[in-house]
Design an enzyme around this catalytic site. Structure first.
Site, PDB file in Angstrom:
ATOM      1  N   GLY A 188       0.862  -0.988  -0.038  1.00 49.21           N
ATOM      2  CA  GLY A 188       0.042   0.045  -0.125  1.00 49.21           C
ATOM      3  C   GLY A 188       0.954   1.232  -0.009  1.00 49.21           C
ATOM      4  O   GLY A 188       0.389   2.245  -0.777  1.00 49.21           O
ATOM      5  N   CYS A 189       1.891   1.319   0.819  1.00 48.87           N
ATOM      6  CA  CYS A 189       2.592   2.232   0.906  1.00 48.87           C
ATOM      7  C   CYS A 189       3.557   2.741  -0.436  1.00 48.87           C
ATOM      8  O   CYS A 189       3.601   3.805  -0.900  1.00 48.87           O
ATOM      9  CB  CYS A 189       3.747   2.241   1.903  1.00 48.87           C
ATOM     10  SG  CYS A 189       2.898   2.187   3.549  1.00 48.87           S
ATOM     11  N   THR A 190       3.955   1.491  -1.205  1.00 47.60           N
ATOM     12  CA  THR A 190       4.419   1.630  -2.532  1.00 47.60           C
ATOM     13  C   THR A 190       3.607   2.305  -3.581  1.00 47.60           C
ATOM     14  O   THR A 190       4.068   3.117  -4.251  1.00 47.60           O
ATOM     15  CB  THR A 190       5.037   0.656  -2.900  1.00 47.60           C
ATOM     16  OG1 THR A 190       6.132   0.078  -1.885  1.00 47.60           O
ATOM     17  CG2 THR A 190       5.825   0.575  -4.408  1.00 47.60           C
TER      18      THR A 190
END
Length: 192
Positions: free
Chosen positions: A81-83
């Site tokens: 998700g952060c990527t």
């Protein structure tokens, strides 16, 4: 005799009392993190900070006065998700620049982790290391997951005077950058 020994050990070692209703005040006293976790609201002055970026330089919110700032908190480098969220902000970087806007990402990861994450993912905006969780706490963006602390996925749009104009909580990373760009357009039109 055995129960007397157990009672004395309990009293001496654990701080128990013989009172039938021992004080539980220590359980009700908030610690510094609980007290500090008061959240920022739209219309508030954004709390200033100084954190290390992936290149080791110190970055403060104050240095971006006169520009719009998208301050986004995210849980962990190298996670799916952060990527996705970081790639979205990177893809839209030219649009942010055209709106006089700086994007700053914040997590509890180290500067070295951010450096590796930026190199691997081709990111060139600032990722800031809040290893002590003080900034995430001040912005009400700290969470616990499976016994570990992470920055919660929240985004704050800060205007050129340092006032928080829009807050997104529990962000869905897919499409979030477009959502932020749309809000920026609306906010900038309203301010003009």
């Amino acid at each position: 005799m055995k129960s007397l020994v157990i009672t004395v050990v309990c009293f001496l070692c654990l701080g128990c009392s013989f009172d039938a209703t021992p004080s539980l005040a220590f359980l009700l006293t908030p610690d510094d993190e609980t007290t500090a976790a008061k959240s920022v609201s739209e219309g508030d002055q954004a709390p200033d900070f100084s954190l290390s970026s992936q290149d080791g330089s110190q970055v403060s919110l104050q240095q971006y006065r006169g520009k719009w700032v998208v301050l986004y908190f995210y849980p962990k480098d190298f996670t799916q998700g952060c990527t996705i969220e970081a790639h979205s902000f990177q893809t839209d970087e030219a649009q942010y620049k055209s709106k006089n806007t700086i994007v700053l990402g914040v997590s509890l990861d180290s500067s070295d982790s951010h450096k590796q994450f930026c190199a691997k993912e081709g990111l060139n905006f600032k990722l800031l290391a809040d290893e002590s969780a003080q900034v995430a706490t001040r912005y009400g963006s700290l969470m616990d997951f499976q016994g570990k602390r992470y920055a919660a996925r929240n985004t704050f749009i800060v205007d050129p005077t340092g006032v928080v104009r829009k807050i997104y909580r529990d962000v869905n990373p897919s499409g979030h950058s477009k959502e932020v760009l749309s809000a920026l357009s609306d906010l900038q039109r309203a301010k003009a």
